[in-house]
Design an enzyme around this catalytic site. Structure first.
Site, PDB file in Angstrom:
ATOM      1  CB  ALA A 177      -0.943   0.001   1.201  1.00 14.48           C
ATOM      2  CB  THR A 178       4.033   2.271   1.620  1.00 18.26           C
ATOM      3  OG1 THR A 178       3.568   2.125   2.970  1.00 18.26           O
ATOM      4  CG2 THR A 178       4.978   3.460   1.552  1.00 18.26           C
ATOM      5  CG  ASN A 204      -3.324   2.890  10.710  1.00 19.77           C
ATOM      6  OD1 ASN A 204      -3.920   3.865  10.243  1.00 19.77           O
ATOM      7  ND2 ASN A 204      -2.123   2.996  11.243  1.00 19.77           N
ATOM      8  CD  GLN A 245      -5.049  -2.039   9.276  1.00 17.24           C
ATOM      9  OE1 GLN A 245      -5.588  -3.090   9.608  1.00 17.24           O
ATOM     10  NE2 GLN A 245      -3.745  -1.865   9.384  1.00 17.24           N
ATOM     11  CB  SER A 267      -0.452  -4.311   2.286  1.00 15.21           C
ATOM     12  OG  SER A 267       0.125  -3.090   1.895  1.00 15.21           O
ATOM     13  CG  HIS A 310       1.560  -7.236   5.489  1.00 12.75           C
ATOM     14  ND1 HIS A 310       1.735  -6.798   6.780  1.00 12.75           N
ATOM     15  CD2 HIS A 310       1.633  -6.132   4.709  1.00 12.75           C
ATOM     16  CE1 HIS A 310       1.909  -5.489   6.783  1.00 12.75           C
ATOM     17  NE2 HIS A 310       1.856  -5.060   5.538  1.00 12.75           N
ATOM     18  CB  THR A 331      11.424  -9.322 -11.933  1.00 12.87           C
ATOM     19  OG1 THR A 331      12.469  -9.028 -12.860  1.00 12.87           O
ATOM     20  CG2 THR A 331      11.055 -10.790 -12.026  1.00 12.87           C
ATOM     21  CB  CYS A 348       4.344   3.218   9.755  1.00 12.75           C
ATOM     22  SG  CYS A 348       3.967   1.856   8.640  1.00 12.75           S
TER      23      CYS A 348
END
Length: 390
Positions: A72-73, A152, A180, A200, A202, A241, A322
């Site tokens: 996401a960043t 978040n 989130q 994201s 994760h 890649t 973060c």
């Protein structure tokens, strides 16, 4: 004593079935997805397209609207910087919110130095944005509204349907950081007119290092220039890649993601018992609509760092991963008009589908004991109980 993990908004445990889906592309089918001249390359390319279909199906959108990133960043940087560059003839005004993730706020600060005007919308004490103020803040030179789906730290959910409708009516792009939200709440992009969205893997039991950028296909194409130049991967949106195993894991994780009714029950138990058993505690954003898995609780007259240090068996946080190393109080809580003292006394709990009720019960007991021990030795708590401070 076993470990209890309650920091799932920072990152989550990879689902075993997700890991299983990734392993073949780490060991046997390890070809480069751009090397379609041979079988292993074609297998890798096909696996990516399967993952793209899984994501598109879950979000109810088209596969050609889905692009894979590192997270996401990266997506946030690509959109904010790219839109500011591509739409500067239309205007140089962006609207966001004071409780956005640092990836948004830091990038906006950079854009301000480059001549972009940023309007930072306030929130109320429950962390909610004023929709009328949002609408009134949109100007003829506004090019983008960037407001997240769910916070978040507090777990407060923003009314993304209404925000999207306002932006659509005002002919302004709506960009949503749904990091989130996706994987925890249902999202149908056919019904919710978000123009650009990122998240994201994760955060919902997928691998780290992979994310998704959604860009709605419109009659007048949305312009988001590539942040990373290179080859023509991802239709020229992102060079480099392709991370085949991670992309496969992202698709699988989102395919199996769903809301879990027990999470709200566990969260409510956590809040109910902690507030009942520990005096001078309260939940941030308690009256707002929140994520079922998230609770941000203030334990007044105790430093959250001291409390967490005394509980090494519990994985907790004092807010965004973060920003956890910063000495400043949470910018989210400050925007919610929380005092510095109460902000420094706050601990975030974030559960997952792997959280068990026995873990919640044990965490409650451990927290009650730790708070009691710390306060017994605390001169600040004595001043409070003696009525000398508020």
């Amino acid at each position: 004593m076993s470990w209890i993990y309650l920091d799932n908004n920072a990152t989550s445990k990879i689902d075993p079935s997700v890991l299983d889906s990734m392993l073949p592309y780490l060991q046997e089918s390890y070809g480069n997805a751009s090397s379609v001249q041979h079988r292993m390359g074609r297998e890798a390319n096909q696996a990516i397209e399967v993952a793209r279909q899984q994501v598109a199906s879950k979000l109810t959108c088209k596969t050609n609207e889905i692009f894979f990133t590192s997270g996401a960043t990266e997506g946030i940087n690509m959109v904010l910087r790219g839109v500011a560059e591509a739409y500067q003839k239309k205007g140089k005004h962006i609207i966001t919110c004071r409780t956005e993730h640092k990836a948004v706020l830091s990038t906006c600060a950079i854009l301000e130095k480059r001549g972009i005007e940023i309007t930072y919308l306030p929130v109320d004490e429950q962390g909610q944005v004023d929709l009328q103020l949002l609408e009134d803040s949109i100007r003829p030179d506004t090019i983008l509204v960037s407001i997240m789906a769910a916070n978040n730290e507090s777990g407060v959910i923003h009314p993304i349907d209404e925000i999207a409708t306002i932006c659509q009516r005002k002919d302004v792009l709506y960009f949503c950081d749904a990091t989130q939200y996706v994987g925890k709440q249902e999202l149908n992009l056919q019904n919710t007119a978000i123009d650009i969205l990122t998240f994201s893997a994760h955060k919902f039991h997928g691998p780290k290092g992979v994310g998704v950028l959604y860009i709605r296909r419109k009659s007048k194409p949305i312009q988001v220039p590539a942040l990373i130049s290179g080859g023509k991967q991802e239709h020229g949106i992102r060079g480099g890649t392709l991370q085949v195993p991670n992309i496969v894991g992202c698709g699988k994780a989102l395919e199996i993601a769903k809301s879990h009714s027990h999470l709200k029950l566990y969260r409510d138990q956590l809040e109910r018992e902690l507030l009942a058993r520990i005096p001078q505690t309260f939940v941030h954003g308690a009256s707002a609509k929140r994520l079922d898995n998230t609770s941000f609780i203030a334990f007044r007259h105790i430093k959250s760092a001291e409390l967490m240090t005394s509980l090494p068996q519990l994985a907790l946080s004092s807010g965004s991963a973060c920003a956890s190393g910063l000495l400043d109080p949470s910018h989210v809580l400050k925007a919610m008009q929380v005092s510095d003292d109460d902000a420094f006394s706050s601990v975030r709990f974030s559960l997952s589908k792997f959280t068990e009720q026995s873990e919640v019960t044990r965490a409650i007991d451990d927290l009650v004991a730790a708070v009691e021990q710390i306060r017994t030795l605390s001169p600040v708590w004595k001043l409070f109980t003696d009525g000398l401070i508020d």
